[in-house]
Scaffold this motif. Sequence first.
Motif, short mmCIF file in Angstrom:
data_model
loop_
_atom_site.label_atom_id
_atom_site.label_comp_id
_atom_site.label_asym_id
_atom_site.label_seq_id
_atom_site.Cartn_x
_atom_site.Cartn_y
_atom_site.Cartn_z
N GLY A 35 0.84 -1.19 0.00
CA GLY A 35 0.00 0.00 0.00
C GLY A 35 0.88 1.24 0.00
O GLY A 35 1.77 1.37 0.83
N LEU A 37 0.51 4.89 0.78
CA LEU A 37 -0.52 5.67 1.44
C LEU A 37 -0.06 7.07 1.78
O LEU A 37 1.02 7.25 2.35
CB LEU A 37 -0.98 4.95 2.72
N ILE A 188 -8.13 3.51 3.32
CA ILE A 188 -7.30 2.47 3.91
C ILE A 188 -8.10 1.39 4.62
O ILE A 188 -7.83 0.21 4.47
CB ILE A 188 -6.28 3.10 4.87
N GLU A 192 -6.96 -2.46 3.89
CA GLU A 192 -5.70 -2.79 4.58
C GLU A 192 -5.49 -4.29 4.83
O GLU A 192 -4.38 -4.74 4.98
CB GLU A 192 -5.55 -2.00 5.88
N ARG A 193 -6.58 -5.06 4.83
CA ARG A 193 -6.41 -6.50 5.08
C ARG A 193 -5.75 -7.27 3.94
O ARG A 193 -5.36 -8.41 4.11
CB ARG A 193 -7.76 -7.12 5.45
N PHE A 195 -2.99 -5.99 2.32
CA PHE A 195 -1.59 -5.56 2.20
C PHE A 195 -0.62 -6.50 2.91
O PHE A 195 -0.95 -7.09 3.92
CB PHE A 195 -1.38 -4.17 2.82
N VAL A 198 3.18 -1.50 4.01
CA VAL A 198 2.74 -0.18 3.57
C VAL A 198 3.89 0.82 3.59
O VAL A 198 4.84 0.68 4.36
CB VAL A 198 1.60 0.39 4.46
N VAL A 212 2.57 -4.83 7.60
CA VAL A 212 1.35 -4.41 8.30
C VAL A 212 1.09 -5.21 9.58
O VAL A 212 0.61 -4.65 10.57
CB VAL A 212 0.09 -4.48 7.40
N SER A 222 -4.79 -0.19 13.99
CA SER A 222 -4.98 -0.54 12.58
C SER A 222 -4.18 0.45 11.74
O SER A 222 -3.78 1.51 12.22
CB SER A 222 -6.46 -0.46 12.23
N ILE A 223 -3.95 0.09 10.49
CA ILE A 223 -3.20 0.97 9.60
C ILE A 223 -3.98 2.28 9.41
O ILE A 223 -3.42 3.36 9.37
CB ILE A 223 -2.97 0.29 8.23
N ASP A 224 -5.31 2.12 9.34
CA ASP A 224 -6.17 3.28 9.17
C ASP A 224 -6.01 4.27 10.33
O ASP A 224 -5.85 5.47 10.13
CB ASP A 224 -7.63 2.79 9.07
#
Lengths: 233, 118
Positions: A35, A37, A188, A192-193, A195, A198, A212, A222-224
């Motif tokens: 990802g 981002l 994201i 994100e699941r 990736f 990132v 991740v 979480s990445i978010d």
Amino acid sequence: MSDTIVSVTGLNKSFGNKQVLKDVSFTCKGGSIIGLLGPNGSGKTTLIKILTGLITGYEGKVRINGQPIGVKTKETVSFLPDEPYFADWMRVKDVLSIFADLYHDFDYLRCLEIMQRFQIDENMRIKTMSKGTKEKFQLALVMSRHAKLIVLDELIGGVDPAAREVILDTILNNYREDQTILIATHLIADIERIFDSVLFIKDGAIVLDDNVEEIRSKTKKSIDELFREEFKY
Amino acid sequence: MVFDANVPIYLQIMDDFKKQVISGVYQGGEKVASVRELAVSYGVNPNTVQRSLSELEREGLLYSERTSGRFITKDQDMLKQLKSAYADELIDACVKQLTELKFSKEEILKQMKERLEK
């Protein structure tokens, strides 16, 4: 995962006196989904345009599959730009035949299969397609090339949440183990699941480059969530 | 399956596997779907699934045969132990919460019994 597919070292790019990429270095391993981002204007699209050979005149070293960017690397990269580029008057089958002519690694049957899933018919006109359908059609085209590197710019930007599921499903179903997928997005949470790792890009510089699952276990976030913190206004 | 985005996904998949074995969806000796199939059905990266399966293999719940894929262990003791350990975990969490609310062991037991017999 195996060899390095993308390797960028000390990449700098300016437009006039505005520096949009600052000493960017990273590598992408073969067989991974990465990802890219960053918020709007952080340099994502510029970086992608350099990888895909659409922008030249930069400082630093950029290699795809060991090759400097040029005709050779264009053969190994399948690119979904952030805007549709078909002419309105075309029909789906016209675009398919262009792809079949242009790319020797284009898998026509696979493309038809994916299109069927998206309910896109060969006789549809580009003009009558919704934004989301255009995006799905482009994804079908891009995923049907046996390219080493697939670059998806602003994936799922124009489609509803239900269609996002189908798109992610299509990617997981169709990508081959030797392919690397680089996905630029700011949606994201939805994605994100899928990736492996990132890259966070902020004001033209890479500020995070990690796996991740490592991020989740280290930060319990979480990445978010992490993204929202990093890029808080 | 809906994932908790704050927790490593491979751990959640491992947990889901254990639940399926405990509840009998997967039987001892049964073949496990391929990494690709699992990745698509969970909607996650294949490398994540790979990691879950490797960890489960390390724990002994799965074993792999070179050519034919991965299988659930046939070791009945291990399956029993898994079941019991999982139950302990859930009970511990419940007891911990009640203890924090100043319930005594006797009260917890009494409450639990009444509830079960209801």
